[in-house]
Design a protein around this motif. Sequence first.
Motif, PDB file in Angstrom:
ATOM      1  N   ARG A  36      -6.411  33.053   3.505  1.00 21.79           N
ATOM      2  CA  ARG A  36      -6.357  32.392   4.260  1.00 21.79           C
ATOM      3  C   ARG A  36      -5.516  33.359   5.230  1.00 21.79           C
ATOM      4  O   ARG A  36      -4.184  34.027   4.218  1.00 21.79           O
ATOM      5  N   ILE A  37      -5.084  33.612   6.038  1.00 20.11           N
ATOM      6  CA  ILE A  37      -4.669  34.987   6.798  1.00 20.11           C
ATOM      7  C   ILE A  37      -3.785  34.142   8.690  1.00 20.11           C
ATOM      8  O   ILE A  37      -4.115  33.388   8.903  1.00 20.11           O
ATOM      9  N   PRO A  38      -2.283  34.296   7.710  1.00 17.88           N
ATOM     10  CA  PRO A  38      -1.289  33.799   9.146  1.00 17.88           C
ATOM     11  C   PRO A  38      -1.639  34.539  10.411  1.00 17.88           C
ATOM     12  O   PRO A  38      -1.983  35.420  10.197  1.00 17.88           O
ATOM     13  N   THR A  39      -2.115  33.757  11.239  1.00 24.56           N
ATOM     14  CA  THR A  39      -2.629  33.905  12.281  1.00 24.56           C
ATOM     15  C   THR A  39      -1.409  33.334  13.389  1.00 24.56           C
ATOM     16  O   THR A  39      -1.470  32.131  13.273  1.00 24.56           O
ATOM     17  N   ARG A  40      -1.781  33.707  14.744  1.00 25.97           N
ATOM     18  CA  ARG A  40      -0.639  33.617  16.230  1.00 25.97           C
ATOM     19  C   ARG A  40      -1.962  33.728  17.447  1.00 25.97           C
ATOM     20  O   ARG A  40      -2.924  34.662  17.643  1.00 25.97           O
ATOM     21  N   PHE A  41      -2.373  32.153  17.221  1.00 24.90           N
ATOM     22  CA  PHE A  41      -3.327  32.260  18.966  1.00 24.90           C
ATOM     23  C   PHE A  41      -1.929  32.526  20.186  1.00 24.90           C
ATOM     24  O   PHE A  41      -1.489  31.231  20.366  1.00 24.90           O
ATOM     25  N   PHE A  42      -2.846  32.493  20.923  1.00 19.11           N
ATOM     26  CA  PHE A  42      -2.075  32.498  22.194  1.00 19.11           C
ATOM     27  C   PHE A  42      -2.572  30.937  22.783  1.00 19.11           C
ATOM     28  O   PHE A  42      -4.565  30.997  23.185  1.00 19.11           O
ATOM     29  N   GLY A  43      -1.843  30.237  23.702  1.00 20.95           N
ATOM     30  CA  GLY A  43      -2.134  29.165  24.074  1.00 20.95           C
ATOM     31  C   GLY A  43      -3.676  28.338  23.057  1.00 20.95           C
ATOM     32  O   GLY A  43      -3.646  26.894  23.765  1.00 20.95           O
ATOM     33  N   GLY A  56       1.707  39.983  -0.755  1.00 17.35           N
ATOM     34  CA  GLY A  56       0.270  39.244  -1.753  1.00 17.35           C
ATOM     35  C   GLY A  56      -0.754  39.236  -0.834  1.00 17.35           C
ATOM     36  O   GLY A  56      -1.422  39.369   0.298  1.00 17.35           O
ATOM     37  N   PHE A  57      -1.376  38.259  -1.198  1.00 19.42           N
ATOM     38  CA  PHE A  57      -2.965  37.524  -0.730  1.00 19.42           C
ATOM     39  C   PHE A  57      -3.328  36.942   0.629  1.00 19.42           C
ATOM     40  O   PHE A  57      -4.127  37.211   0.730  1.00 19.42           O
ATOM     41  N   GLU A  58      -2.257  36.079   0.435  1.00 22.34           N
ATOM     42  CA  GLU A  58      -2.912  34.958   1.865  1.00 22.34           C
ATOM     43  C   GLU A  58      -1.842  34.353   2.023  1.00 22.34           C
ATOM     44  O   GLU A  58      -0.314  34.361   1.646  1.00 22.34           O
ATOM     45  N   GLY A  59      -1.400  33.681   3.352  1.00 20.72           N
ATOM     46  CA  GLY A  59      -0.759  32.737   3.536  1.00 20.72           C
ATOM     47  C   GLY A  59      -1.320  31.950   5.422  1.00 20.72           C
ATOM     48  O   GLY A  59      -2.045  31.995   5.266  1.00 20.72           O
ATOM     49  N   GLU A  60       0.104  31.425   5.483  1.00 25.42           N
ATOM     50  CA  GLU A  60      -0.622  30.579   6.957  1.00 25.42           C
ATOM     51  C   GLU A  60       0.592  30.349   7.740  1.00 25.42           C
ATOM     52  O   GLU A  60       1.995  30.434   6.951  1.00 25.42           O
ATOM     53  N   MET A  61       0.302  30.321   9.085  1.00 23.52           N
ATOM     54  CA  MET A  61       1.948  29.517   9.697  1.00 23.52           C
ATOM     55  C   MET A  61       1.513  27.995   9.881  1.00 23.52           C
ATOM     56  O   MET A  61       0.715  27.788  10.291  1.00 23.52           O
ATOM     57  N   ALA A  73       3.579  39.916  -3.577  1.00 25.98           N
ATOM     58  CA  ALA A  73       2.897  40.826  -4.386  1.00 25.98           C
ATOM     59  C   ALA A  73       2.629  40.260  -5.796  1.00 25.98           C
ATOM     60  O   ALA A  73       1.649  39.780  -6.106  1.00 25.98           O
ATOM     61  N   SER A  74       3.099  39.456  -6.651  1.00 23.04           N
ATOM     62  CA  SER A  74       3.592  38.618  -7.670  1.00 23.04           C
ATOM     63  C   SER A  74       2.253  37.583  -7.509  1.00 23.04           C
ATOM     64  O   SER A  74       2.040  36.871  -8.846  1.00 23.04           O
ATOM     65  N   GLY A  75       2.053  37.068  -6.425  1.00 21.46           N
ATOM     66  CA  GLY A  75       1.874  35.792  -6.429  1.00 21.46           C
ATOM     67  C   GLY A  75       2.353  34.378  -5.875  1.00 21.46           C
ATOM     68  O   GLY A  75       2.135  33.826  -5.612  1.00 21.46           O
ATOM     69  N   ALA A  76       3.373  34.646  -5.702  1.00 22.82           N
ATOM     70  CA  ALA A  76       4.795  33.850  -5.966  1.00 22.82           C
ATOM     71  C   ALA A  76       4.416  33.470  -4.174  1.00 22.82           C
ATOM     72  O   ALA A  76       3.985  34.058  -3.312  1.00 22.82           O
ATOM     73  N   VAL A  77       4.401  31.794  -4.497  1.00 27.24           N
ATOM     74  CA  VAL A  77       4.881  31.247  -2.360  1.00 27.24           C
ATOM     75  C   VAL A  77       6.081  30.892  -2.330  1.00 27.24           C
ATOM     76  O   VAL A  77       6.764  30.775  -2.989  1.00 27.24           O
ATOM     77  N   HIS A  78       6.366  31.923  -1.580  1.00 28.32           N
ATOM     78  CA  HIS A  78       7.699  31.760  -0.714  1.00 28.32           C
ATOM     79  C   HIS A  78       7.244  30.899   1.488  1.00 28.32           C
ATOM     80  O   HIS A  78       6.570  31.487   1.322  1.00 28.32           O
ATOM     81  N   ALA A  79       8.543  30.290   1.559  1.00 25.55           N
ATOM     82  CA  ALA A  79       8.451  30.397   2.972  1.00 25.55           C
ATOM     83  C   ALA A  79       8.633  31.284   3.463  1.00 25.55           C
ATOM     84  O   ALA A  79       9.550  32.489   3.216  1.00 25.55           O
ATOM     85  N   THR A  80       8.677  31.778   4.365  1.00 26.48           N
ATOM     86  CA  THR A  80       8.509  33.036   4.960  1.00 26.48           C
ATOM     87  C   THR A  80       8.383  32.430   6.463  1.00 26.48           C
ATOM     88  O   THR A  80       7.960  32.040   7.507  1.00 26.48           O
ATOM     89  N   LEU A  81       8.861  33.703   7.156  1.00 19.39           N
ATOM     90  CA  LEU A  81       9.238  33.232   8.510  1.00 19.39           C
ATOM     91  C   LEU A  81       8.832  34.932   9.038  1.00 19.39           C
ATOM     92  O   LEU A  81       9.476  36.046   8.974  1.00 19.39           O
TER      93      LEU A  81
END
Length: 280
Positions: free
Chosen positions: A157-164, A179-184, A200-208
Amino acid sequence: MRKFRFFIKLRYILYVLAIVIVPCVGNGQNIYELREVPSYGGAVSEVNAINDSSIAVGEAQESNSKWSAFFIKGFTNVKTAAQNADAIRFTCIDNNLFAYGFSDIYPNENLFELRAENSGSFSFYGGGSYTSTAIFGVDKKSVYAVGKVQTSLTGPRIPTRFFGGNALGSAKSFLTLGGFEGEMRSANSPGVFVGWSNTASGAVHATLWTSGLTLDLASSNSSSTAYNINDAGRIVGVVDDRAVYWADQNSTPTSMGSIGGTSSVALYQNDMGEAVGYEQ
């Protein structure tokens, strides 16, 4: 374990299934009236977001265990967007009455964008060159919508921004925390986005994500996700199965407390700092 949703102001209000919380005034104080949303014959319904015109969106299970996405206008009228899907939901709505989400209406159970134009005419938008797309959050005017894309159903899953909210030719991917993937999951009007990504270690972290930077909101190695950011920059989400908030992107997460359950999540908030989520 029964799941309860809560509304956070100074204290929790609980409900089972989806409800709309209507503010009114009595004795000089705000009093909140709970109104249940129809479940279309199924056991579960959820309200995921509400705009400044009191139009809410979500999804409900039907008697055949399929799902319908709906919106509620004026807290009384429920309009169904689409029915009998294995996975369909409205995840967000802006102040221009555009609702967004995802669905598996198309073949092969791929996720596609679902957009309700002016809360009336419902349209489905494919994922363009992507196998799977989903929109999870939008700012008040739909300048930005955010979510994820995948080039295959088993791909990252690739964190992605869409216009409109339009993924057709306008998707821009963002970096993870190594790491491998993320979500916005959410966007605000200034163009700041939050969600989660792997380290990089595979942990899931809150991201901004802001101004080309990818920032780690986690204060430890705990698992965490940021689900919403409002225009004031306040963030809500979860750390190790407990609902939390960040006062801003530079602060550490603060617990929202508990009503005795074993886990809780804060999913959405308005610009007054009121939030909704669930505890179980």
